[in-house]
Motif scaffolding. Structure first.
Motif, PDB file in Angstrom:
ATOM      1  N   CYS A 131       0.834  -1.208   0.000  1.00  0.00           N
ATOM      2  CA  CYS A 131       0.000   0.000   0.000  1.00  0.00           C
ATOM      3  C   CYS A 131       0.863   1.252   0.000  1.00  0.00           C
ATOM      4  O   CYS A 131       0.580   2.213  -0.727  1.00  0.00           O
ATOM      5  N   ASP A 132       1.912   1.238   0.795  1.00  0.00           N
ATOM      6  CA  ASP A 132       2.806   2.384   0.866  1.00  0.00           C
ATOM      7  C   ASP A 132       3.525   2.611  -0.454  1.00  0.00           C
ATOM      8  O   ASP A 132       3.691   3.748  -0.893  1.00  0.00           O
ATOM      9  N   ALA A 133       3.932   1.538  -1.113  1.00  0.00           N
ATOM     10  CA  ALA A 133       4.639   1.668  -2.389  1.00  0.00           C
ATOM     11  C   ALA A 133       3.748   2.281  -3.463  1.00  0.00           C
ATOM     12  O   ALA A 133       4.212   3.069  -4.282  1.00  0.00           O
ATOM     13  N   VAL A 134       2.473   1.935  -3.448  1.00  0.00           N
ATOM     14  CA  VAL A 134       1.559   2.413  -4.486  1.00  0.00           C
ATOM     15  C   VAL A 134       0.990   3.788  -4.156  1.00  0.00           C
ATOM     16  O   VAL A 134       0.936   4.663  -5.019  1.00  0.00           O
ATOM     17  N   THR A 135       0.568   4.004  -2.914  1.00  0.00           N
ATOM     18  CA  THR A 135      -0.154   5.231  -2.569  1.00  0.00           C
ATOM     19  C   THR A 135       0.608   6.166  -1.645  1.00  0.00           C
ATOM     20  O   THR A 135       0.130   7.256  -1.372  1.00  0.00           O
ATOM     21  N   GLN A 136       1.749   5.741  -1.138  1.00  0.00           N
ATOM     22  CA  GLN A 136       2.519   6.454  -0.117  1.00  0.00           C
ATOM     23  C   GLN A 136       1.676   6.705   1.132  1.00  0.00           C
ATOM     24  O   GLN A 136       1.810   7.716   1.810  1.00  0.00           O
ATOM     25  N   ARG A 137       0.789   5.764   1.415  1.00  0.00           N
ATOM     26  CA  ARG A 137      -0.031   5.775   2.625  1.00  0.00           C
ATOM     27  C   ARG A 137      -0.055   4.365   3.199  1.00  0.00           C
ATOM     28  O   ARG A 137      -0.173   3.389   2.460  1.00  0.00           O
ATOM     29  N   ILE A 138       0.056   4.251   4.506  1.00  0.00           N
ATOM     30  CA  ILE A 138      -0.048   2.960   5.180  1.00  0.00           C
ATOM     31  C   ILE A 138      -1.375   2.966   5.922  1.00  0.00           C
ATOM     32  O   ILE A 138      -1.591   3.814   6.793  1.00  0.00           O
ATOM     33  N   PRO A 139      -2.280   2.042   5.589  1.00  0.00           N
ATOM     34  CA  PRO A 139      -3.602   2.043   6.209  1.00  0.00           C
ATOM     35  C   PRO A 139      -3.547   1.746   7.707  1.00  0.00           C
ATOM     36  O   PRO A 139      -3.093   0.675   8.124  1.00  0.00           O
ATOM     37  N   THR A 140      -4.014   2.694   8.499  1.00  0.00           N
ATOM     38  CA  THR A 140      -4.012   2.539   9.952  1.00  0.00           C
ATOM     39  C   THR A 140      -4.820   1.323  10.405  1.00  0.00           C
ATOM     40  O   THR A 140      -4.342   0.566  11.252  1.00  0.00           O
ATOM     41  N   PRO A 141      -6.029   1.096   9.863  1.00  0.00           N
ATOM     42  CA  PRO A 141      -6.785  -0.079  10.318  1.00  0.00           C
ATOM     43  C   PRO A 141      -6.048  -1.394  10.063  1.00  0.00           C
ATOM     44  O   PRO A 141      -6.095  -2.298  10.900  1.00  0.00           O
ATOM     45  N   LEU A 142      -5.363  -1.498   8.948  1.00  0.00           N
ATOM     46  CA  LEU A 142      -4.603  -2.707   8.640  1.00  0.00           C
ATOM     47  C   LEU A 142      -3.513  -2.942   9.678  1.00  0.00           C
ATOM     48  O   LEU A 142      -3.386  -4.033  10.227  1.00  0.00           O
ATOM     49  N   VAL A 143      -2.744  -1.911   9.975  1.00  0.00           N
ATOM     50  CA  VAL A 143      -1.640  -2.046  10.922  1.00  0.00           C
ATOM     51  C   VAL A 143      -2.177  -2.291  12.334  1.00  0.00           C
ATOM     52  O   VAL A 143      -1.652  -3.134  13.062  1.00  0.00           O
ATOM     53  N   ARG A 144      -3.233  -1.594  12.704  1.00  0.00           N
ATOM     54  CA  ARG A 144      -3.801  -1.756  14.044  1.00  0.00           C
ATOM     55  C   ARG A 144      -4.330  -3.173  14.245  1.00  0.00           C
ATOM     56  O   ARG A 144      -4.034  -3.824  15.253  1.00  0.00           O
ATOM     57  N   GLN A 145      -5.114  -3.671  13.286  1.00  0.00           N
ATOM     58  CA  GLN A 145      -5.675  -5.019  13.408  1.00  0.00           C
ATOM     59  C   GLN A 145      -4.581  -6.081  13.364  1.00  0.00           C
ATOM     60  O   GLN A 145      -4.634  -7.074  14.091  1.00  0.00           O
ATOM     61  N   ALA A 146      -3.579  -5.875  12.533  1.00  0.00           N
ATOM     62  CA  ALA A 146      -2.470  -6.832  12.453  1.00  0.00           C
ATOM     63  C   ALA A 146      -1.673  -6.842  13.751  1.00  0.00           C
ATOM     64  O   ALA A 146      -1.246  -7.906  14.209  1.00  0.00           O
TER      65      ALA A 146
END
Length: 144
Positions: A17-32
């Motif tokens: 996600c970061d490579a494509v959009t330069q954003r890391i999804p908070t819900p993804l990281v939080r749930q992981a």
């Protein structure tokens, strides 16, 4: 093993996600982080791996703190801070050699991204994603 599978998949997904959009999804990281933490705690407590559990917590805190300083003073994004804290969870059994190689890989990838950005006409203020370099570093450290 299930904890590290969730951890590794989440690192790869967040880095993508970061490579494509330069954003890391908070819900993804939080749930992981929650899923990995629970699975890691259950797995290590059942096996009596208190040392590994403690090292995972310390590594997550240390990685998060280092990237927090980078966020504050070097322009890293806060998603990178979250990703670093998640990445530290998988380092409970990392070796010194694995950590050194991971640091070298992270440095080489980051410097390469910076050079490519500058060659393409960017300047010192140009941004590029740190997520892929972080993920590669954490995955290397955990597997070597």
């Amino acid at each position: 093993m299930p904890a590290l599978m969730v951890w590794g998949c989440a690192l790869v997904a967040a880095a993508s996600c970061d490579a494509v959009t330069q954003r890391i999804p908070t819900p993804l990281v939080r749930q992981a982080a929650v899923g990995t933490g629970v699975l890691l705690t259950v797995g290590l407590v059942v096996d009596g791996g208190w040392r590994g559990l403690l090292l995972s917590g310390v590594a997550a805190a240390a990685a998060g703190a280092v990237l927090l300083l980078c966020w504050r003073f070097a322009g890293a994004g806060f998603g990178d801070v979250r990703l670093a804290a998640l990445g530290g969870l998988g380092l409970g059994h990392a070796t010194h050699r694995g950590l050194l190689l991971a640091f070298i890989a992270f440095t080489v990838i980051t410097v390469t991204q910076a050079v490519i950005t500058l060659m393409r006409g960017g300047d010192r203020q140009s941004t590029f994603p740190y997520g892929p370099a972080l993920a590669v570093g954490f995955l290397l450290a955990a597997t070597l």
